[in-house]
Design a protein around this motif. Sequence first.
Motif, PDB file in Angstrom:
ATOM      1  N   ASP A  15     -87.719  20.459 -52.081  1.00  0.00           N
ATOM      2  CA  ASP A  15     -87.537  21.485 -53.034  1.00  0.00           C
ATOM      3  C   ASP A  15     -87.712  21.515 -53.985  1.00  0.00           C
ATOM      4  N   GLY A  16     -88.482  20.402 -54.956  1.00  0.00           N
ATOM      5  CA  GLY A  16     -88.163  20.282 -55.922  1.00  0.00           C
ATOM      6  C   GLY A  16     -86.679  20.370 -57.203  1.00  0.00           C
ATOM      7  N   ALA A  17     -86.422  19.556 -55.906  1.00  0.00           N
ATOM      8  CA  ALA A  17     -84.997  18.803 -56.662  1.00  0.00           C
ATOM      9  C   ALA A  17     -85.217  17.519 -57.322  1.00  0.00           C
ATOM     10  N   SER A  18     -84.298  17.515 -58.570  1.00  0.00           N
ATOM     11  CA  SER A  18     -84.498  16.382 -59.725  1.00  0.00           C
ATOM     12  C   SER A  18     -83.684  15.501 -59.015  1.00  0.00           C
ATOM     13  N   PRO A  19     -83.583  13.852 -58.979  1.00  0.00           N
ATOM     14  CA  PRO A  19     -82.886  12.995 -58.956  1.00  0.00           C
ATOM     15  C   PRO A  19     -81.352  13.731 -58.986  1.00  0.00           C
ATOM     16  N   LEU A  20     -80.782  13.611 -60.042  1.00  0.00           N
ATOM     17  CA  LEU A  20     -80.473  14.084 -60.682  1.00  0.00           C
ATOM     18  C   LEU A  20     -79.484  14.793 -60.133  1.00  0.00           C
ATOM     19  N   GLN A  21     -80.000  16.265 -60.175  1.00  0.00           N
ATOM     20  CA  GLN A  21     -79.914  17.912 -59.116  1.00  0.00           C
ATOM     21  C   GLN A  21     -79.645  17.331 -57.426  1.00  0.00           C
ATOM     22  N   ALA A  22     -80.016  16.572 -56.847  1.00  0.00           N
ATOM     23  CA  ALA A  22     -79.689  16.403 -55.773  1.00  0.00           C
ATOM     24  C   ALA A  22     -78.404  15.831 -55.323  1.00  0.00           C
ATOM     25  N   PHE A  23     -78.352  14.410 -56.578  1.00  0.00           N
ATOM     26  CA  PHE A  23     -77.045  14.051 -56.667  1.00  0.00           C
ATOM     27  C   PHE A  23     -75.794  15.034 -56.849  1.00  0.00           C
ATOM     28  N   ILE A  24     -76.367  16.033 -58.149  1.00  0.00           N
ATOM     29  CA  ILE A  24     -75.047  16.772 -57.813  1.00  0.00           C
ATOM     30  C   ILE A  24     -74.693  17.732 -56.748  1.00  0.00           C
ATOM     31  N   TYR A  25     -76.114  17.892 -56.546  1.00  0.00           N
ATOM     32  CA  TYR A  25     -75.755  20.161 -55.117  1.00  0.00           C
ATOM     33  C   TYR A  25     -76.425  19.482 -54.194  1.00  0.00           C
ATOM     34  N   VAL A  26     -76.238  18.140 -53.958  1.00  0.00           N
ATOM     35  CA  VAL A  26     -76.550  17.755 -52.327  1.00  0.00           C
ATOM     36  C   VAL A  26     -75.227  16.811 -51.774  1.00  0.00           C
ATOM     37  N   THR A  27     -75.898  14.865 -52.748  1.00  0.00           N
ATOM     38  CA  THR A  27     -74.813  14.160 -52.118  1.00  0.00           C
ATOM     39  C   THR A  27     -72.895  14.648 -52.779  1.00  0.00           C
ATOM     40  N   ILE A  28     -72.913  15.279 -54.104  1.00  0.00           N
ATOM     41  CA  ILE A  28     -71.532  14.932 -54.260  1.00  0.00           C
ATOM     42  C   ILE A  28     -70.175  16.618 -52.898  1.00  0.00           C
ATOM     43  N   PRO A  29     -71.566  17.546 -52.964  1.00  0.00           N
ATOM     44  CA  PRO A  29     -70.765  18.539 -52.137  1.00  0.00           C
ATOM     45  C   PRO A  29     -70.177  18.079 -50.469  1.00  0.00           C
ATOM     46  N   MET A  30     -71.616  16.936 -50.059  1.00  0.00           N
ATOM     47  CA  MET A  30     -71.354  15.918 -48.915  1.00  0.00           C
ATOM     48  C   MET A  30     -70.172  15.058 -48.367  1.00  0.00           C
ATOM     49  N   VAL A  31     -70.343  14.708 -49.926  1.00  0.00           N
ATOM     50  CA  VAL A  31     -68.960  13.485 -50.061  1.00  0.00           C
ATOM     51  C   VAL A  31     -67.886  13.730 -49.980  1.00  0.00           C
ATOM     52  N   MET A  32     -68.011  15.586 -50.138  1.00  0.00           N
ATOM     53  CA  MET A  32     -66.373  15.522 -51.533  1.00  0.00           C
ATOM     54  C   MET A  32     -65.385  15.895 -50.178  1.00  0.00           C
ATOM     55  N   PRO A  33     -65.208  15.450 -48.707  1.00  0.00           N
ATOM     56  CA  PRO A  33     -63.694  15.047 -48.176  1.00  0.00           C
ATOM     57  C   PRO A  33     -63.411  13.860 -47.974  1.00  0.00           C
ATOM     58  N   ILE A  34     -64.539  13.199 -48.840  1.00  0.00           N
ATOM     59  CA  ILE A  34     -63.921  11.580 -48.410  1.00  0.00           C
ATOM     60  C   ILE A  34     -63.260  11.606 -50.092  1.00  0.00           C
ATOM     61  N   ILE A  35     -64.177  12.106 -51.209  1.00  0.00           N
ATOM     62  CA  ILE A  35     -63.587  11.986 -52.472  1.00  0.00           C
ATOM     63  C   ILE A  35     -61.738  12.126 -52.281  1.00  0.00           C
ATOM     64  N   VAL A  36     -61.433  13.653 -51.832  1.00  0.00           N
ATOM     65  CA  VAL A  36     -60.421  14.163 -51.801  1.00  0.00           C
ATOM     66  C   VAL A  36     -59.680  13.290 -50.977  1.00  0.00           C
ATOM     67  N   THR A  37     -59.924  12.515 -49.854  1.00  0.00           N
ATOM     68  CA  THR A  37     -59.326  11.987 -49.165  1.00  0.00           C
ATOM     69  C   THR A  37     -58.330  10.233 -50.109  1.00  0.00           C
ATOM     70  N   LEU A  38     -59.783   9.526 -50.987  1.00  0.00           N
ATOM     71  CA  LEU A  38     -59.897   8.920 -51.655  1.00  0.00           C
ATOM     72  C   LEU A  38     -58.927   8.729 -52.986  1.00  0.00           C
ATOM     73  N   VAL A  39     -59.017   9.738 -53.716  1.00  0.00           N
ATOM     74  CA  VAL A  39     -58.392  10.143 -55.064  1.00  0.00           C
ATOM     75  C   VAL A  39     -56.653  10.611 -54.692  1.00  0.00           C
ATOM     76  N   LEU A  40     -56.550  11.282 -53.375  1.00  0.00           N
ATOM     77  CA  LEU A  40     -55.238  11.824 -53.007  1.00  0.00           C
ATOM     78  C   LEU A  40     -54.654  10.344 -52.621  1.00  0.00           C
ATOM     79  N   LEU A  41     -55.016   9.322 -51.631  1.00  0.00           N
ATOM     80  CA  LEU A  41     -54.265   7.707 -51.453  1.00  0.00           C
ATOM     81  C   LEU A  41     -54.140   7.093 -52.604  1.00  0.00           C
ATOM     82  N   ARG A  42     -55.245   7.279 -53.611  1.00  0.00           N
ATOM     83  CA  ARG A  42     -54.973   5.612 -54.566  1.00  0.00           C
ATOM     84  C   ARG A  42     -53.897   7.007 -55.963  1.00  0.00           C
ATOM     85  N   ALA A  43     -53.743   8.412 -55.651  1.00  0.00           N
ATOM     86  CA  ALA A  43     -53.112   9.157 -56.456  1.00  0.00           C
ATOM     87  C   ALA A  43     -51.691   8.741 -56.361  1.00  0.00           C
ATOM     88  N   ILE A  44     -50.906   8.696 -54.881  1.00  0.00           N
ATOM     89  CA  ILE A  44     -50.274   8.798 -54.170  1.00  0.00           C
ATOM     90  C   ILE A  44     -49.379   7.615 -53.759  1.00  0.00           C
TER      91      ILE A  44
END
Lengths: 293, 284
Positions: free
Chosen positions: A197-226
């Motif tokens: 679809d013509g996405a640059s690696p950076l765009q792929a990272f921001i618009y594809v990767t980050i949203p897909m791993v968001m649940p894990i990020i939330v979990t890790l951040v919460l565990l660390r914060a607690i």
Amino acid sequence: MRRTVYSVKFLGKWFFILPAIIFFIGMVVFPMIWSLSLSFYNWKAATGGAKVFIGLKNFYTILAKDVRFWGDLRFTLFYVGMTVLIELLLGLGLASLLNKKIPFRNFFRVIYLLPMTAPPIAVAFLWRMFLQPDVGIINQLLHKISLPAIKWTTDVSVAPWALVIVDIWEWTPFMFLGLLAALQSLPQEIYDAAAVDGASPLQAFIYVTIPMVMPIIVTLVLLRAIDAFKLFELVFGITGGGPGGSTESLSYYIYTSGLSYFDIGYSCALSWVFLIIVLFIAIFVLRLLRKEV
Amino acid sequence: MTQVSIRNIGKKLFIWIVLIIFAIWTVFPLIWAVATSFKTMTESYTLSLIPYLQFKPSWYAWNEIWGRMFGRVSKSLINSIVVAGLSSLFVLALGCLAGYALSRFVFEKWKNKDIATWILSLRMFPPVVVLIPIFLMMRTLYLLDTWRAIILVHMLYNLPLAVWLMMDFFNEIPEDIEESALIDGCSRFGAFVRISIPLSSSGLVAVYILSFIFSWSEFLFAVSLSYNKAITFPAMIAGALSVKGLDFARVSALTLLAITPPMILAVLMSKYLIRGLTFGAVKG
């Protein structure tokens, strides 16, 4: 759905769950209720003083007059915010840089796991040795490259950062390994699709990767914060709360007021205030992060 | 050589460099501590890392530990092993039962999910909030400075994690196997003992080792509830080092002694560690 063989009516299920529940009632629910009732008393056990019922006065003192409490709360929040933010950024950076086939994967994983398996109090003493202002190796190294020595544990504006650095050393690998596992569980096809679809690696990272791993990020951040909220050992071992109370965490305050000064009623009230703050922040953070998912 | 392969080599090299720099940053403090533990007290303040070349190795610190401090060190090591060993065993038993119940049976009024969330929340709140009442409770029961007090508290610390992980492991076992055993005339408890437990044995080992590591490292309750007879190793070091904190050789030797056992265990089960630390959310 559970199958019919595991029917609701099977009474033996209580045999499985009750031991744990009874244990928790005895070790958490009962102590918490006791602590709540004690928080309405003025009871300075060290001086052999009698228990005097004072209603909500302890809570009033904490919220309206206790400068030490507010200072400790500010430091604890600073510590939680800084460590989690920096560890997340470092972990995410490292994980996305290394999101390839890693050579000697198991070897490196074991290396990175080492700091977080060490007892926190041992980590504290280790780093107190490195951070020691006169003969610690960090200041000696700074001297070697002719930089001024830093008063790691004796300067009010540096000491909180010293603890943050130790936490970063200990827990960045946790964020890194957790995020790496999440990134590597994503299928390659989505990147191919993004590239088509013509996405640059950076765009792929921001618009594809980050949203897909968001649940894990939330979990890790919460565990660390607690976990970071529980900060006790590093304070105990490295700074002892000093200089001038600038690195005293709420856990450390409750510990000293309860078990060094035996101001039982007041420290029980402090415990409850602390618990409620942590609960509020946990709910708030969850809401905030949920919206973004 | 084509341009593509040069770029590939460059990429590989880059990964290696990042990996190695991060690894050095991570292990350097530990390597430094190993080196320092073999120095004399005066040499321990110098910037030297390589034995024989930069400093003359000495058994000073280790002789101190096995000599003058031997009584305290051996007593606290035994206490730590007994407390961690026994508390993890009880945690495993209770956690296994509760995890199985939450994975297999249906609870109605108070739903499975509610029970599981409640149990998880017990691990989440700061342990210091129950410190004072538990201290008073143990004092009332004359349990201060006993193994029993610390075992109970470490169980409290590890049980939520054990329940969650065991629930996770049991969820991975297909129910059909147990179902067919039930049809063949096995009792429910029999199906649990003969089928579910053996099938989740790697999970059981992981939970035991994890809770051993956490119990070994736990400091807040250990230092509050034990002071002499039942003092655990981390609490003992804290006492010894707050007085003599500037003897770097001895600080290094004692902290290494505290770090080594959990580290060896962690290496043995490195695959489960991230999974355990994230309550099963990340299967690293």
